[in-house]
Design a protein around this motif. Structure first.
Motif, PDB file in Angstrom:
ATOM      1  N   GLU A  21       0.808  -1.219   0.000  1.00  0.00           N
ATOM      2  CA  GLU A  21       0.000   0.000   0.000  1.00  0.00           C
ATOM      3  C   GLU A  21       0.845   1.274   0.000  1.00  0.00           C
ATOM      4  O   GLU A  21       0.327   2.370  -0.217  1.00  0.00           O
ATOM      5  CB  GLU A  21      -0.961   0.012   1.200  1.00  0.00           C
ATOM      6  N   ARG A  22       2.146   1.157   0.244  1.00  0.00           N
ATOM      7  CA  ARG A  22       3.003   2.350   0.306  1.00  0.00           C
ATOM      8  C   ARG A  22       3.926   2.477  -0.906  1.00  0.00           C
ATOM      9  O   ARG A  22       4.690   3.433  -1.001  1.00  0.00           O
ATOM     10  CB  ARG A  22       3.842   2.320   1.580  1.00  0.00           C
ATOM     11  N   ARG A  23       3.852   1.550  -1.825  1.00  0.00           N
ATOM     12  CA  ARG A  23       4.790   1.554  -2.941  1.00  0.00           C
ATOM     13  C   ARG A  23       4.585   2.736  -3.877  1.00  0.00           C
ATOM     14  O   ARG A  23       5.560   3.300  -4.393  1.00  0.00           O
ATOM     15  CB  ARG A  23       4.684   0.234  -3.710  1.00  0.00           C
ATOM     16  N   VAL A  24       3.349   3.129  -4.085  1.00  0.00           N
ATOM     17  CA  VAL A  24       3.086   4.287  -4.948  1.00  0.00           C
ATOM     18  C   VAL A  24       3.667   5.543  -4.333  1.00  0.00           C
ATOM     19  O   VAL A  24       4.285   6.372  -5.005  1.00  0.00           O
ATOM     20  CB  VAL A  24       1.572   4.445  -5.198  1.00  0.00           C
ATOM     21  N   GLN A  25       3.496   5.690  -3.009  1.00  0.00           N
ATOM     22  CA  GLN A  25       4.037   6.854  -2.315  1.00  0.00           C
ATOM     23  C   GLN A  25       5.557   6.904  -2.430  1.00  0.00           C
ATOM     24  O   GLN A  25       6.139   7.958  -2.699  1.00  0.00           O
ATOM     25  CB  GLN A  25       3.636   6.810  -0.840  1.00  0.00           C
ATOM     26  N   VAL A  26       6.219   5.773  -2.220  1.00  0.00           N
ATOM     27  CA  VAL A  26       7.681   5.729  -2.307  1.00  0.00           C
ATOM     28  C   VAL A  26       8.144   6.015  -3.724  1.00  0.00           C
ATOM     29  O   VAL A  26       9.128   6.740  -3.947  1.00  0.00           O
ATOM     30  CB  VAL A  26       8.201   4.358  -1.826  1.00  0.00           C
ATOM     31  N   ALA A  27       7.436   5.475  -4.706  1.00  0.00           N
ATOM     32  CA  ALA A  27       7.811   5.695  -6.104  1.00  0.00           C
ATOM     33  C   ALA A  27       7.719   7.165  -6.490  1.00  0.00           C
ATOM     34  O   ALA A  27       8.414   7.613  -7.411  1.00  0.00           O
ATOM     35  CB  ALA A  27       6.926   4.848  -7.020  1.00  0.00           C
ATOM     36  N   ALA A  28       6.874   7.923  -5.782  1.00  0.00           N
ATOM     37  CA  ALA A  28       6.673   9.335  -6.109  1.00  0.00           C
ATOM     38  C   ALA A  28       7.746  10.252  -5.533  1.00  0.00           C
ATOM     39  O   ALA A  28       7.743  11.460  -5.819  1.00  0.00           O
ATOM     40  CB  ALA A  28       5.295   9.772  -5.610  1.00  0.00           C
ATOM     41  N   VAL A  29       8.661   9.728  -4.728  1.00  0.00           N
ATOM     42  CA  VAL A  29       9.723  10.555  -4.139  1.00  0.00           C
ATOM     43  C   VAL A  29      10.654  11.047  -5.250  1.00  0.00           C
ATOM     44  O   VAL A  29      11.203  10.238  -6.015  1.00  0.00           O
ATOM     45  CB  VAL A  29      10.523   9.758  -3.092  1.00  0.00           C
ATOM     46  N   ASP A  30      10.829  12.363  -5.316  1.00  0.00           N
ATOM     47  CA  ASP A  30      11.679  12.941  -6.356  1.00  0.00           C
ATOM     48  C   ASP A  30      13.137  12.518  -6.185  1.00  0.00           C
ATOM     49  O   ASP A  30      13.681  12.569  -5.078  1.00  0.00           O
ATOM     50  CB  ASP A  30      11.595  14.476  -6.304  1.00  0.00           C
ATOM     51  N   GLY A  31      13.744  12.088  -7.253  1.00  0.00           N
ATOM     52  CA  GLY A  31      15.171  11.754  -7.235  1.00  0.00           C
ATOM     53  C   GLY A  31      15.526  10.610  -6.321  1.00  0.00           C
ATOM     54  O   GLY A  31      16.643  10.564  -5.766  1.00  0.00           O
ATOM     55  N   LEU A  32      14.611   9.656  -6.177  1.00  0.00           N
ATOM     56  CA  LEU A  32      14.828   8.563  -5.225  1.00  0.00           C
ATOM     57  C   LEU A  32      16.071   7.741  -5.575  1.00  0.00           C
ATOM     58  O   LEU A  32      16.870   7.416  -4.692  1.00  0.00           O
ATOM     59  CB  LEU A  32      13.594   7.658  -5.167  1.00  0.00           C
ATOM     60  N   ASP A  33      16.240   7.400  -6.823  1.00  0.00           N
ATOM     61  CA  ASP A  33      17.399   6.589  -7.204  1.00  0.00           C
ATOM     62  C   ASP A  33      18.703   7.280  -6.828  1.00  0.00           C
ATOM     63  O   ASP A  33      19.625   6.652  -6.281  1.00  0.00           O
ATOM     64  CB  ASP A  33      17.387   6.327  -8.715  1.00  0.00           C
ATOM     65  N   ALA A  34      18.784   8.566  -7.126  1.00  0.00           N
ATOM     66  CA  ALA A  34      20.005   9.315  -6.831  1.00  0.00           C
ATOM     67  C   ALA A  34      20.251   9.400  -5.331  1.00  0.00           C
ATOM     68  O   ALA A  34      21.392   9.275  -4.868  1.00  0.00           O
ATOM     69  CB  ALA A  34      19.935  10.711  -7.441  1.00  0.00           C
ATOM     70  N   LEU A  35      19.187   9.594  -4.545  1.00  0.00           N
ATOM     71  CA  LEU A  35      19.328   9.664  -3.084  1.00  0.00           C
ATOM     72  C   LEU A  35      19.858   8.352  -2.518  1.00  0.00           C
ATOM     73  O   LEU A  35      20.768   8.334  -1.683  1.00  0.00           O
ATOM     74  CB  LEU A  35      17.979   9.993  -2.435  1.00  0.00           C
TER      75      LEU A  35
END
Length: 297
Positions: A21-35
């Motif tokens: 249920e939280r995967r969409v929220q996590v996917a929406a984090v800007d620049g997640l891969d780079a972080l």
């Protein structure tokens, strides 16, 4: 899994370990891969000898993600410290050595003006409390979330332990087995042995508890780590930052002290003829030496 961050796959790995249920929220984090790549690079720069896969780190991070996993929250994460804590929870020898050298050794200066013996005792209890699991539960260091510096989190635990030790009545004993567990360990299954008689078992349980309580914290911690948790001498050497041969001598010395004190206490309490007493003491020694893992469990 490679130990080098691959930015195009890190966010997918993280999402795989967060609740559905939280995967969409996590996917929406800007620049997640780079972080995530920045945290892994910083961690491997800080702890170059500690080997931990991307997958293991991101699985651990997913467990500690707050409800509001925003880019700012992830940016403020103490990723290198979380990486070290994760590796310690897995029993990684290099991580245990780094934790001892770069975290534990800084704790005494943050405990105030305590006697050296008390500080040593705090450190031994701290090692046991943070780095040893209980049953199926992982070591407590796995609870560190990375929201603040690891050293500060450890210092708070150390301060609590110092308070417990200041009140000896409130002191946490590392060995607090029910009498039935000790009696089972001592039982040989042979009804002809005095050792299995109820009165003998009760006496021996009382003696063992007294002897265990009298051992120095370091010796109890070493016996527990080695005999209960299966820490090899190499792993103990990494944890304590000492030589393998030195740790082997210390574990052997702790075991011999336990056995010697048990013998002395039994001899003082039991009214027997010398041959009978020596036979019983020999049996106790044999059972203790062969079954310390159950005694310390």
């Amino acid at each position: 899994m490679s130990d080098t961050p691959e930015a195009d796959s890190l966010s997918a790995l993280l999402r795989a370990y967060v609740p559905l249920e939280r995967r969409v929220q996590v996917a929406a984090v800007d620049g997640l891969d780079a972080l995530l790549a920045q945290h892994l690079t910083a961690a491997r720069t800080a702890w170059p000898t500690v080997s931990l896969t991307d997958e293991d780190f991101l699985r651990h991070l997913a467990r500690h993600l707050p409800a509001e996993a925003t880019a700012e929250v992830l940016r403020q994460l103490h990723g290198a410290d979380l990486y070290l804590a994760c590796a310690c929870a897995e029993g990684n020898p290099q991580a245990l050595r780094a934790f001892d050298q770069h975290v534990l050794q800084k704790v005494p200066s943050r405990l105030g003006s305590l006697p050296r013996a008390t500080v040593d005792e705090v450190l031994q209890v701290l090692r046991a409390r943070l780095l040893m699991g209980r049953g199926e539960a992982p070591p407590k260091i796995a609870d560190y979330s990375g929201r603040g510096p690891l050293l500060a989190w450890v210092r708070i635990t150390a301060a609590r332990i110092a308070g417990e030790l200041a009140n000896r009545d409130g002191r946490q004993e590392l060995f607090d087995e029910p009498p039935e567990a000790l009696a089972r360990m001592l039982s040989t299954g042979d009804p002809e042995h005095e050792l299995v008689r109820k009165d003998s078992r009760e006496l021996l349980v009382d003696v063992l508890r007294k002897v265990l309580a009298s051992l120095p914290e370091r010796e109890r911690a070493l016996l527990r780590l080695h005999h209960l948790h299966g820490f090899t001498m190499d792993k103990l050497a990494a944890l304590y930052g000492e030589s393998r041969s030195g740790m082997q001598r210390q574990v052997a010395h702790a075991r011999e002290r336990l056995l010697k004190l048990t013998r002395t206490e039994l001899a003082a309490r039991m009214r027997m003829e010398a041959p009978e007493l020596e036979s019983l003491l020999g049996l106790v020694r044999s059972r203790l030496d062969l079954s310390l893992n159950r005694l310390l469990g």
